[in-house]
Design a protein around this motif. Structure first.
Motif, PDB file in Angstrom:
ATOM      1  N   THR A  22     -18.730   7.292  19.194  1.00  9.70           N
ATOM      2  CA  THR A  22     -18.958   8.303  20.227  1.00  9.70           C
ATOM      3  C   THR A  22     -18.715   9.687  19.618  1.00  9.70           C
ATOM      4  O   THR A  22     -17.984   9.828  18.633  1.00  9.70           O
ATOM      5  CB  THR A  22     -18.002   8.141  21.426  1.00  9.70           C
ATOM      6  OG1 THR A  22     -16.662   8.362  20.987  1.00  9.70           O
ATOM      7  CG2 THR A  22     -18.132   6.765  22.053  1.00  9.70           C
ATOM      8  N   ALA A  23     -19.323  10.698  20.223  1.00 12.32           N
ATOM      9  CA  ALA A  23     -18.991  12.106  19.917  1.00 12.32           C
ATOM     10  C   ALA A  23     -19.357  12.914  21.142  1.00 12.32           C
ATOM     11  O   ALA A  23     -20.234  12.517  21.934  1.00 12.32           O
ATOM     12  CB  ALA A  23     -19.747  12.608  18.701  1.00 12.32           C
ATOM     13  N   TYR A  24     -18.662  14.048  21.298  1.00 18.12           N
ATOM     14  CA  TYR A  24     -18.870  14.864  22.499  1.00 18.12           C
ATOM     15  C   TYR A  24     -18.996  16.346  22.168  1.00 18.12           C
ATOM     16  O   TYR A  24     -19.283  17.150  23.046  1.00 18.12           O
ATOM     17  CB  TYR A  24     -17.689  14.676  23.480  1.00 18.12           C
ATOM     18  CG  TYR A  24     -17.192  13.251  23.560  1.00 18.12           C
ATOM     19  CD1 TYR A  24     -17.842  12.319  24.377  1.00 18.12           C
ATOM     20  CD2 TYR A  24     -16.113  12.814  22.801  1.00 18.12           C
ATOM     21  CE1 TYR A  24     -17.412  11.005  24.439  1.00 18.12           C
ATOM     22  CE2 TYR A  24     -15.670  11.505  22.853  1.00 18.12           C
ATOM     23  CZ  TYR A  24     -16.316  10.605  23.669  1.00 18.12           C
ATOM     24  OH  TYR A  24     -15.890   9.298  23.726  1.00 18.12           O
ATOM     25  N   VAL A 216     -14.705   4.331  20.242  1.00 15.79           N
ATOM     26  CA  VAL A 216     -14.570   5.702  20.739  1.00 15.79           C
ATOM     27  C   VAL A 216     -13.908   6.525  19.614  1.00 15.79           C
ATOM     28  O   VAL A 216     -12.849   6.143  19.098  1.00 15.79           O
ATOM     29  CB  VAL A 216     -13.715   5.712  22.030  1.00 15.79           C
ATOM     30  CG1 VAL A 216     -13.287   7.122  22.415  1.00 15.79           C
ATOM     31  CG2 VAL A 216     -14.496   5.050  23.175  1.00 15.79           C
ATOM     32  N   LEU A 217     -14.545   7.629  19.218  1.00 12.70           N
ATOM     33  CA  LEU A 217     -14.058   8.418  18.075  1.00 12.70           C
ATOM     34  C   LEU A 217     -12.580   8.773  18.211  1.00 12.70           C
ATOM     35  O   LEU A 217     -11.819   8.683  17.237  1.00 12.70           O
ATOM     36  CB  LEU A 217     -14.881   9.711  17.938  1.00 12.70           C
ATOM     37  CG  LEU A 217     -14.409  10.611  16.805  1.00 12.70           C
ATOM     38  CD1 LEU A 217     -14.798  10.036  15.446  1.00 12.70           C
ATOM     39  CD2 LEU A 217     -14.917  12.030  16.951  1.00 12.70           C
ATOM     40  N   HIS A 218     -12.162   9.171  19.410  1.00 15.19           N
ATOM     41  CA  HIS A 218     -10.777   9.621  19.589  1.00 15.19           C
ATOM     42  C   HIS A 218      -9.763   8.509  19.306  1.00 15.19           C
ATOM     43  O   HIS A 218      -8.632   8.781  18.900  1.00 15.19           O
ATOM     44  CB  HIS A 218     -10.597  10.209  20.994  1.00 15.19           C
ATOM     45  CG  HIS A 218     -11.304  11.539  21.165  1.00 15.19           C
ATOM     46  ND1 HIS A 218     -12.616  11.716  20.796  1.00 15.19           N
ATOM     47  CD2 HIS A 218     -10.866  12.733  21.635  1.00 15.19           C
ATOM     48  CE1 HIS A 218     -12.957  12.976  21.037  1.00 15.19           C
ATOM     49  NE2 HIS A 218     -11.920  13.611  21.551  1.00 15.19           N
ATOM     50  N   ASP A 219     -10.160   7.247  19.513  1.00 13.37           N
ATOM     51  CA  ASP A 219      -9.287   6.121  19.149  1.00 13.37           C
ATOM     52  C   ASP A 219      -9.224   5.963  17.632  1.00 13.37           C
ATOM     53  O   ASP A 219      -8.162   5.663  17.066  1.00 13.37           O
ATOM     54  CB  ASP A 219      -9.811   4.806  19.760  1.00 13.37           C
ATOM     55  CG  ASP A 219      -9.672   4.777  21.280  1.00 13.37           C
ATOM     56  OD1 ASP A 219      -8.749   5.421  21.803  1.00 13.37           O
ATOM     57  OD2 ASP A 219     -10.499   4.107  21.944  1.00 13.37           O
ATOM     58  N   VAL A 220     -10.361   6.157  16.972  1.00 17.30           N
ATOM     59  CA  VAL A 220     -10.459   5.982  15.513  1.00 17.30           C
ATOM     60  C   VAL A 220      -9.631   7.032  14.769  1.00 17.30           C
ATOM     61  O   VAL A 220      -9.020   6.751  13.748  1.00 17.30           O
ATOM     62  CB  VAL A 220     -11.951   6.060  15.077  1.00 17.30           C
ATOM     63  CG1 VAL A 220     -12.096   6.098  13.560  1.00 17.30           C
ATOM     64  CG2 VAL A 220     -12.744   4.893  15.652  1.00 17.30           C
ATOM     65  N   ILE A 221      -9.597   8.260  15.322  1.00 13.66           N
ATOM     66  CA  ILE A 221      -8.929   9.348  14.580  1.00 13.66           C
ATOM     67  C   ILE A 221      -7.552   9.701  15.147  1.00 13.66           C
ATOM     68  O   ILE A 221      -6.916  10.647  14.697  1.00 13.66           O
ATOM     69  CB  ILE A 221      -9.831  10.613  14.497  1.00 13.66           C
ATOM     70  CG1 ILE A 221     -10.083  11.214  15.896  1.00 13.66           C
ATOM     71  CG2 ILE A 221     -11.144  10.297  13.799  1.00 13.66           C
ATOM     72  CD1 ILE A 221     -10.853  12.537  15.851  1.00 13.66           C
ATOM     73  N   GLN A 233      -6.997   2.535  14.582  1.00 12.44           N
ATOM     74  CA  GLN A 233      -6.840   3.947  14.239  1.00 12.44           C
ATOM     75  C   GLN A 233      -6.825   4.082  12.715  1.00 12.44           C
ATOM     76  O   GLN A 233      -6.015   3.435  12.055  1.00 12.44           O
ATOM     77  CB  GLN A 233      -5.525   4.464  14.825  1.00 12.44           C
ATOM     78  CG  GLN A 233      -5.379   5.959  14.733  1.00 12.44           C
ATOM     79  CD  GLN A 233      -3.972   6.408  15.130  1.00 12.44           C
ATOM     80  OE1 GLN A 233      -3.136   6.685  14.276  1.00 12.44           O
ATOM     81  NE2 GLN A 233      -3.723   6.455  16.418  1.00 12.44           N
ATOM     82  N   TYR A 234      -7.732   4.914  12.176  1.00 15.80           N
ATOM     83  CA  TYR A 234      -7.840   5.067  10.720  1.00 15.80           C
ATOM     84  C   TYR A 234      -7.108   6.297  10.194  1.00 15.80           C
ATOM     85  O   TYR A 234      -6.728   6.331   9.025  1.00 15.80           O
ATOM     86  CB  TYR A 234      -9.320   5.096  10.303  1.00 15.80           C
ATOM     87  CG  TYR A 234      -9.991   3.738  10.447  1.00 15.80           C
ATOM     88  CD1 TYR A 234     -10.076   2.858   9.377  1.00 15.80           C
ATOM     89  CD2 TYR A 234     -10.501   3.318  11.675  1.00 15.80           C
ATOM     90  CE1 TYR A 234     -10.669   1.607   9.514  1.00 15.80           C
ATOM     91  CE2 TYR A 234     -11.097   2.077  11.825  1.00 15.80           C
ATOM     92  CZ  TYR A 234     -11.170   1.222  10.740  1.00 15.80           C
ATOM     93  OH  TYR A 234     -11.746  -0.014  10.884  1.00 15.80           O
TER      94      TYR A 234
END
Ligand code: KIV
Length: 270
Positions: A22-24, A216-221, A233-234
């Protein structure tokens, strides 16, 4: 390099794994796109939760989705941009569904749209595809039905529920979707669906056997307070931001910032 399209996704099935995030906003969409490793960027209605701080996705509006989709499409050249049709933007009528899907393309610059569910949604998906807009399906834990499910619960646990999701996936395939997101279903069920349909499945909390994965990007970062157990989470960008903010505040208070290097002076050549 041209943008990824629905045909690329269909051709990926059985050949390579699809990657979706995802991105926003502009900077994160640009970073994702420039890796050339992400096939699809979803402007998800998850923005209601991770950007707006709401408890679910139900209050996200069409205008908000169009605003974020136009920013993300402007920031990207390579990844396919999928706009997530928000709650009530396709439930009222076929006409509303087509008009709102059209807004994602005309005003948001999206290359495709995503709709949750099957059943009565199928006729809307068919009409949107008829209008020339590629559609991604979404089954399992569909967040716009959170009140019906009574919470964020694994779907397709019983034989009957699993059978229904398999039949829904086949109905989506017949309607012409180019891919199907499977959210929070047992890995065994996702594997079965992946075998039974010819369009790629993209899993989120659906185990390793799908044709692709989305998070979801926010979970990944690491930019969320709470992440679902299936999310990995990376990096912890939240921690880095906290550190930077604290150091800036300390330096301002101690008179360290701004120093000569970060100031303009009449005696210094610019
Ligand atoms: O809104 C969203 O981000 C989604 C993904 C979780 C698939 O629908």
């Amino acid at each position: 390099m041209r943008r990824i399209g629905p045909t690329d996704c269909l051709e990926a099935k059985g050949n390579r794994k699809l990657v979706m995030l995802t991105a926003y906003d502009f900077p994160t969409a640009k970073i994702i796109d420039q890796t050339y490793m992400v096939d699809i960027i979803l402007v998800g209605d998850s923005l209601g939760m991770v950007v707006q701080g709401k408890p679910n996705t139900l209050e996200v509006t069409m205008d908000q989705m169009i605003y974020h989709t136009s920013i993300v499409s402007r920031a990207t050249k390579h990844s396919m941009i999928v706009g997530d049709m928000p709650f009530m933007s396709y439930h009222t009528s076929v006409e509303d569904a087509v008009r709102n899907a059209g807004r994602f393309v005309q005003e948001g610059g999206a290359n495709a749209v995503k709709l949750e569910g099957a059943g009565k949604v199928i006729e809307k998906i068919e009409a949107i595809i008829d209008a020339g807009i590629p559609v991604m399906g979404h089954l399992g834990l569909t967040p716009q039905s959170i009140n019906k499910f009574g919470g964020w619960k694994l779907q397709g646990k019983t034989k009957d529920d699993a059978k229904k999701i398999i039949n829904d996936a086949k109905a989506l395939e017949k309607a012409g979707v180019f891919s199907i997101v499977l959210e929070m279903v047992p890995a065994e069920l996702a594997e079965e669906i992946t075998k039974q349909v010819n369009v790629p499945t993209i899993g989120i909390g659906a185990g390793p056997h799908c044709d692709g994965q989305v998070l979801v990007l926010h979970d990944v970062i690491g930019l969320t307070d709470f992440s679902p157990s299936f999310a990995k989470q990376y990096v912890n960008v939240g921690k880095s931001i906290e550190e930077a903010v604290s150091r800036f505040a300390s330096e301002v208070k101690e008179g360290i910032y701004p120093d000569a290097k970060h100031s303009f002076s009449l005696t210094k050549e610019e």
